[in-house]
Design a protein around this motif. Sequence first.
Motif, PDB file in Angstrom:
ATOM      1  N   GLN A   1     -37.995  14.283  20.276  1.00 30.36           N
ATOM      2  CA  GLN A   1     -36.500  13.800  20.476  1.00 30.36           C
ATOM      3  C   GLN A   1     -36.168  13.644  21.866  1.00 30.36           C
ATOM      4  OE1 GLN A   1     -33.663  15.096  17.414  1.00 30.36           O
ATOM      5  NE2 GLN A   1     -35.388  16.120  16.408  1.00 30.36           N
ATOM      6  N   VAL A   2     -37.076  14.410  22.819  1.00 28.13           N
ATOM      7  CA  VAL A   2     -36.605  14.288  24.039  1.00 28.13           C
ATOM      8  C   VAL A   2     -37.001  12.985  24.870  1.00 28.13           C
ATOM      9  CG1 VAL A   2     -37.056  15.273  26.560  1.00 28.13           C
ATOM     10  CG2 VAL A   2     -36.913  16.776  24.382  1.00 28.13           C
ATOM     11  N   GLY A   3     -35.944  12.299  25.372  1.00 26.44           N
ATOM     12  CA  GLY A   3     -36.072  11.181  26.124  1.00 26.44           C
ATOM     13  C   GLY A   3     -36.343  11.354  27.622  1.00 26.44           C
ATOM     14  N   ASP A   4     -36.804  10.515  28.303  1.00 27.02           N
ATOM     15  CA  ASP A   4     -37.121  10.381  29.608  1.00 27.02           C
ATOM     16  C   ASP A   4     -35.723  10.920  30.448  1.00 27.02           C
ATOM     17  OD1 ASP A   4     -39.635   9.919  29.495  1.00 27.02           O
ATOM     18  OD2 ASP A   4     -39.352   7.708  29.964  1.00 27.02           O
ATOM     19  N   ASP A   5     -34.564  10.062  29.930  1.00 28.72           N
ATOM     20  CA  ASP A   5     -33.367  10.522  30.630  1.00 28.72           C
ATOM     21  C   ASP A   5     -32.907  12.120  30.347  1.00 28.72           C
ATOM     22  OD1 ASP A   5     -32.929   9.811  27.872  1.00 28.72           O
ATOM     23  OD2 ASP A   5     -31.022   8.813  28.246  1.00 28.72           O
ATOM     24  N   ASP A   6     -33.348  12.735  29.387  1.00 28.38           N
ATOM     25  CA  ASP A   6     -33.116  14.045  29.338  1.00 28.38           C
ATOM     26  C   ASP A   6     -33.742  15.163  30.269  1.00 28.38           C
ATOM     27  OD1 ASP A   6     -31.403  13.494  27.079  1.00 28.38           O
ATOM     28  OD2 ASP A   6     -33.239  13.451  25.694  1.00 28.38           O
TER      29      ASP A   6
ATOM     30  N   HIS B   1     -23.296  30.312  20.477  1.00 27.29           N
ATOM     31  CA  HIS B   1     -22.352  29.227  20.151  1.00 27.29           C
ATOM     32  C   HIS B   1     -22.349  28.279  21.386  1.00 27.29           C
ATOM     33  CE1 HIS B   1     -21.342  31.863  17.136  1.00 27.29           C
ATOM     34  NE2 HIS B   1     -21.140  33.222  17.813  1.00 27.29           N
ATOM     35  N   ARG B   2     -23.290  28.049  22.142  1.00 23.24           N
ATOM     36  CA  ARG B   2     -23.339  27.079  23.257  1.00 23.24           C
ATOM     37  C   ARG B   2     -23.464  25.909  22.635  1.00 23.24           C
ATOM     38  NH1 ARG B   2     -26.703  26.637  28.335  1.00 23.24           N
ATOM     39  NH2 ARG B   2     -27.023  24.477  28.465  1.00 23.24           N
ATOM     40  N   PRO B   3     -22.497  24.996  22.927  1.00 21.59           N
ATOM     41  CA  PRO B   3     -22.721  23.358  22.227  1.00 21.59           C
ATOM     42  C   PRO B   3     -23.716  23.009  22.429  1.00 21.59           C
ATOM     43  CG  PRO B   3     -20.795  24.145  23.639  1.00 21.59           C
ATOM     44  CD  PRO B   3     -21.494  25.073  23.923  1.00 21.59           C
ATOM     45  N   LEU B   4     -24.087  22.178  21.199  1.00 27.04           N
ATOM     46  CA  LEU B   4     -25.229  21.065  21.533  1.00 27.04           C
ATOM     47  C   LEU B   4     -24.904  20.257  22.642  1.00 27.04           C
ATOM     48  CD1 LEU B   4     -26.082  20.190  17.799  1.00 27.04           C
ATOM     49  CD2 LEU B   4     -27.924  21.204  19.304  1.00 27.04           C
ATOM     50  N   ALA B   5     -26.098  19.834  23.484  1.00 28.38           N
ATOM     51  CA  ALA B   5     -25.682  18.780  24.339  1.00 28.38           C
ATOM     52  C   ALA B   5     -25.467  17.398  23.558  1.00 28.38           C
ATOM     53  CB  ALA B   5     -26.909  18.622  25.272  1.00 28.38           C
ATOM     54  N   SER B   6     -24.939  16.502  24.231  1.00 25.90           N
ATOM     55  CA  SER B   6     -24.594  15.324  23.536  1.00 25.90           C
ATOM     56  C   SER B   6     -25.937  14.611  23.586  1.00 25.90           C
ATOM     57  CB  SER B   6     -23.765  14.172  24.412  1.00 25.90           C
ATOM     58  OG  SER B   6     -22.463  14.941  24.455  1.00 25.90           O
ATOM     59  N   ALA B   7     -26.415  13.961  22.141  1.00 21.96           N
ATOM     60  CA  ALA B   7     -27.716  13.521  22.271  1.00 21.96           C
ATOM     61  C   ALA B   7     -27.944  12.158  23.104  1.00 21.96           C
ATOM     62  CB  ALA B   7     -27.962  12.847  20.791  1.00 21.96           C
ATOM     63  N   SER B   8     -29.268  12.033  23.535  1.00 21.32           N
ATOM     64  CA  SER B   8     -29.377  11.016  24.620  1.00 21.32           C
ATOM     65  C   SER B   8     -29.241   9.728  23.768  1.00 21.32           C
ATOM     66  CB  SER B   8     -30.513  11.195  25.374  1.00 21.32           C
ATOM     67  OG  SER B   8     -31.561  11.008  24.180  1.00 21.32           O
ATOM     68  N   GLY B   9     -28.782   8.743  24.499  1.00 22.39           N
ATOM     69  CA  GLY B   9     -28.801   7.449  24.101  1.00 22.39           C
ATOM     70  C   GLY B   9     -30.160   6.561  23.827  1.00 22.39           C
TER      71      GLY B   9
ATOM     72  N   VAL C   1     -30.995  18.990  24.364  1.00 28.80           N
ATOM     73  CA  VAL C   1     -30.834  17.521  24.051  1.00 28.80           C
ATOM     74  C   VAL C   1     -30.138  17.147  23.024  1.00 28.80           C
ATOM     75  CG1 VAL C   1     -33.056  17.523  25.192  1.00 28.80           C
ATOM     76  CG2 VAL C   1     -33.029  17.601  22.662  1.00 28.80           C
ATOM     77  N   GLY C   2     -29.471  18.134  22.214  1.00 29.46           N
ATOM     78  CA  GLY C   2     -28.663  17.660  21.283  1.00 29.46           C
ATOM     79  C   GLY C   2     -29.376  17.746  19.653  1.00 29.46           C
TER      80      GLY C   2
END
Length: 191
Positions: A17-22, A183-191, A126-127
């Motif tokens: 699920q890791v994009g190049d922009d991540d 409890h660290r929030p998930l990062a916003s998933a990449s587009g 990476v959310g």
Amino acid sequence: MHDLGPATRELARVAAQVGDDDLDRPTPCGAWTVRDLLGHLLALTAHFASVARHAAPERGGPPAEVTEGWRAVLDERLADLAVAWTEPGAWEGEGSAGGLTMPNAQLGVVALEEIVLHGWDLARSVGAGYAVRDEDVETVGGFVAGFEHAGEEGRAGLYGPVVDADPASELDRVLALAGRDPHRPLASASG
């Protein structure tokens, strides 16, 4: 003996699920970016597969370079790592990692600990969702708990300070012991 297969497959699922922009996103691992974390995973999977086979270890140390095609390489190394620790004799004898020599029975647990904790780190970065088996959490928790009262010097290079968090699960408790905020929030998933 412990089956590393489920944890390695979950990490492979997250890595897909890791994009190049991540790649330049921050992670829960200090100053490491996702690229640094992936480089570490590329290096450690090759190293621990060699340890299981009692072979000359692959390059360890600092993170490997994350080059084009890293997804296929990591996928292959994760699968190989799981297979290596099912081979006869993998959990016997001794090997080395991080400059320390210890029984392979302990090094197999260290390999699992690296996969489980860094799988969570990557998922958070990476959310992505992250699921880990209870028996994996229990095994990793036993290892991490051994460093709970080691002080900063004894934890240096392994974990950050224990995080004071209200754990909602056993995984949360283990993460907090390993210096991660469960409890660290998930990062916003990449587009």
